[in-house]
Design a protein around this motif. Structure first.
Motif, mmCIF file in Angstrom:
data_model
loop_
_atom_site.group_PDB
_atom_site.id
_atom_site.type_symbol
_atom_site.label_atom_id
_atom_site.label_comp_id
_atom_site.label_asym_id
_atom_site.label_seq_id
_atom_site.Cartn_x
_atom_site.Cartn_y
_atom_site.Cartn_z
ATOM 1 N N ALA B 150 0.630 -1.171 0.025
ATOM 2 C CA ALA B 150 0.010 0.001 0.079
ATOM 3 C C ALA B 150 0.883 1.189 0.075
ATOM 4 C CB ALA B 150 -0.938 0.051 1.394
ATOM 5 N N ARG B 151 1.896 1.258 0.872
ATOM 6 C CA ARG B 151 2.666 2.356 0.854
ATOM 7 C C ARG B 151 3.478 2.847 -0.549
ATOM 8 N NH1 ARG B 151 8.199 3.657 3.454
ATOM 9 N NH2 ARG B 151 8.093 6.044 2.964
ATOM 10 N N ALA B 152 4.007 1.433 -0.873
ATOM 11 C CA ALA B 152 4.822 1.755 -2.206
ATOM 12 C C ALA B 152 3.810 1.964 -3.395
ATOM 13 C CB ALA B 152 5.176 0.072 -2.592
ATOM 14 N N ILE B 153 2.071 1.788 -3.287
ATOM 15 C CA ILE B 153 1.441 2.076 -4.417
ATOM 16 C C ILE B 153 1.244 3.690 -3.939
ATOM 17 C CG2 ILE B 153 -1.004 1.980 -5.180
ATOM 18 C CD1 ILE B 153 -0.671 -0.881 -4.291
ATOM 19 N N VAL B 154 0.899 3.885 -2.842
ATOM 20 C CA VAL B 154 0.746 5.571 -2.283
ATOM 21 C C VAL B 154 1.828 6.232 -2.606
ATOM 22 C CG1 VAL B 154 0.068 7.158 -0.622
ATOM 23 C CG2 VAL B 154 -1.199 4.937 -0.874
ATOM 24 N N ASP B 155 2.915 5.755 -2.606
ATOM 25 C CA ASP B 155 4.194 6.645 -2.707
ATOM 26 C C ASP B 155 4.504 6.723 -4.121
ATOM 27 O OD1 ASP B 155 5.831 7.634 -0.595
ATOM 28 O OD2 ASP B 155 7.437 6.124 -0.944
ATOM 29 N N SER B 156 4.198 5.781 -4.759
ATOM 30 C CA SER B 156 4.531 6.032 -6.410
ATOM 31 C C SER B 156 3.318 7.023 -7.017
ATOM 32 C CB SER B 156 4.242 4.645 -7.106
ATOM 33 O OG SER B 156 2.819 4.117 -7.054
ATOM 34 N N PHE B 157 2.285 7.317 -6.385
ATOM 35 C CA PHE B 157 1.247 8.192 -6.723
ATOM 36 C C PHE B 157 1.491 9.513 -6.014
ATOM 37 C CE2 PHE B 157 -1.628 4.517 -7.728
ATOM 38 C CZ PHE B 157 -1.734 4.760 -8.958
ATOM 39 N N PRO B 159 4.593 10.775 -3.822
ATOM 40 C CA PRO B 159 5.659 10.598 -3.041
ATOM 41 C C PRO B 159 5.870 11.303 -1.940
ATOM 42 C CG PRO B 159 6.347 11.011 -5.310
ATOM 43 C CD PRO B 159 4.779 11.435 -5.101
ATOM 44 N N GLY B 160 6.184 10.932 -0.779
ATOM 45 C CA GLY B 160 6.479 11.606 0.783
ATOM 46 C C GLY B 160 5.186 11.803 1.262
ATOM 47 N N GLU B 161 3.935 11.501 0.831
ATOM 48 C CA GLU B 161 2.817 11.755 1.405
ATOM 49 C C GLU B 161 2.648 10.902 2.602
ATOM 50 O OE1 GLU B 161 -0.432 14.192 2.212
ATOM 51 O OE2 GLU B 161 1.307 14.479 0.980
ATOM 52 N N THR B 162 2.903 9.751 2.421
ATOM 53 C CA THR B 162 2.549 8.670 3.556
ATOM 54 C C THR B 162 3.705 8.220 4.205
ATOM 55 O OG1 THR B 162 1.249 6.859 4.115
ATOM 56 C CG2 THR B 162 2.579 6.773 1.932
ATOM 57 N N ALA B 167 0.321 3.694 6.509
ATOM 58 C CA ALA B 167 0.118 2.650 5.618
ATOM 59 C C ALA B 167 -0.414 1.536 6.464
ATOM 60 C CB ALA B 167 1.097 2.447 4.797
ATOM 61 N N ARG B 168 0.206 1.362 7.463
ATOM 62 C CA ARG B 168 0.118 0.056 8.385
ATOM 63 C C ARG B 168 -1.136 0.015 9.163
ATOM 64 N NH1 ARG B 168 4.936 -0.351 11.506
ATOM 65 N NH2 ARG B 168 5.975 -0.926 9.288
#
Lengths: 247, 177
Positions: B150-157, B159-162, B167-168
């Motif tokens: 999830a963090r990787a996905i969010v990060d890719s959209f 970046p640095g936001e989460t 995410a956990r």
């Protein structure tokens, strides 16, 4: 021929009853006669039959022993039936009389023999012995009450003396009828046989008829021989019963 | 030849009734009494005791045999009764032994079954525990992987936001909700 024929006719039916001294001499008290001989034979035959038969004492009787036991049983039955158990006291006496008469009668059937019981002297003594003994037993057992035997208590009063006379006569006639019944039967039977035998010679060929009759008569005489011994013994029992129990 | 002498001697007409020839009476009577006495003693002293003895002996023997037969019969009956009793006892004992054996066998069996049941229960429990552990482990791994993914996905959209913690938390909220 003529003498032969007259010789045949000469047969006297009474000759067989002659009492002759065996060793000659005058007839006296101790003379041994043919009657003496046949009495001795009778006693000897009975002794042989009863003693010879009882030698073995086997539990299974021999033939001879059975004959002795049958005769014993027969007379014993007769005595107890008629005179009761009390009569058994006198059994040897009755057995002696029965055997003596039976064997006298039967041995008398032998040709050339002598029939002891065809003589009134013999049967008279036998009957008198019974009469005297039985009367004595009556008086010994019942004393003077034995006179009551002649007094018919149940008869109507006036008849009693009359009946008593009849009873007395009949009582004293007993030994006479007792002896003559036996003696006359033996005498008549043997005499008749001899008379028929006399006819045989006289009739020549037709002699077969009296011979046939004699065969029948001989069989009948054997019957009479046994029956008369039985009658004598049974009457002895009846008299004994009268004396023992009165009636 | 002999006949004339014979006939002359007996004298046919003279015979008459020999029964009434009284000269023969004394001799006849005397010898009759002798014969009867002799016969009486032969019978009473010799013959009758033997005959009566034989008959009584036979009677006694038969009675004895019958008594003995009855005794044997009684004994046979006794033996039969004893046999029956012994048989009944043996049967009862056999029954008892069989029952006892059956009961023992049943007890052993029950015990074995109980033991086996207990073992099975213990193993089941252990297995359940291990399955639970494995499942928990798997869930934890899934959460971690999901959070990371999830963090990787969010990060890719964006970046640095989460952060990892966000995410956990979001994954955990999502899985448990």
């Amino acid at each position: 021929m003529a003498t032969g024929a007259s010789g045949e006719m000469h047969i006297d039916p009474m000759e067989q009853f002659l009492v002759k001294p065996l060793f000659g001499g005058e007839m006296s008290l101790f003379t041994i006669t043919n009657a003496t001989l046949w009495m001795a034979i009778v006693v000897a035959v009975i002794a042989l039959l009863l003693l010879g038969g009882s030698n073995g004492r086997g539990h299974v009787p021999t033939r001879l022993q059975s004959v002795g036991e049958l005769m014993y049983g027969f007379v014993r039955q007769m005595v107890t039936d008629i005179a009761g158990e009390e009569g058994m006291k006198y059994f040897p006496y009755i057995f002696t009389l029965f055997l003596f008469i039976l064997f006298s009668n039967l041995l008398g059937m032998l040709p050339y023999s002598f029939t002891v019981t065809s003589h009134i002297a013999v049967t008279g003594v036998l009957a008198l012995m019974v009469f005297v003994t039985v009367t004595a037993i009556g008086f010994i057992k019942h004393g003077t009450h034995f006179f009551g035997f002649f007094w018919p208590k149940d008869a109507p009063g006036p008849l009693r003396p009359v009946l008593m006379v009849i009873e007395l006569i009949s009582y004293f006639v007993r030994p006479i009828s007792h002896s003559i019944r036996l003696g006359a039967n033996m005498l008549a039977g043997h005499a008749v046989l001899k008379v028929f035998a006399g006819f045989v010679g006289a009739l020549g060929v037709f002699g077969v008829v009296p011979i046939a009759a004699m065969v029948g008569l001989t069989a009948f005489e054997f019957l009479v021989a046994a029956i008369q011994a039985y009658v004598f013994a049974i009457l002895t029992c009846v008299y004994l019963n009268d004396a023992l129990h009165m009636h | 030849m002999a006949e004339p002498a014979h006939g002359g001697e007996s004298g046919a007409e003279a015979i008459g009734m020999p029964q009434l020839d009284f000269t023969t009476f004394p001799s006849q009577i005397f010898w009759l009494l002798v014969a009867l006495t002799a016969l009486y003693f032969i019978l009473t002293r010799l013959a009758l005791p033997r005959i009566v003895g034989a008959i009584e002996e036979r009677h006694d023997a038969i009675e004895d045999d019958l008594d003995r037969a009855a005794e044997f019969r009684r004994r046979a009956e006794q033996a039969e009764a004893a046999y029956d009793k012994a048989l009944a006892e043996a049967k009862a004992r056999a029954q008892e032994i069989a029952n006892q054996t059956r009961a023992e066998a049943k007890a052993d069996l029950d015990k074995a079954i109980a033991k086996a049941d207990a073992e099975i229960a213990a193993r089941t429990a252990e297995s359940e525990k291990r399955i639970g552990e494995i499942r928990d482990g798997a869930m934890a791994s899934v959460e971690a992987v999901a959070a990371e993914t999830a963090r990787a996905i969010v990060d890719s959209f964006i970046p640095g936001e989460t952060t990892d913690a966000d995410a956990r938390a979001a994954v955990s909220a999502r899985l448990n909700g």
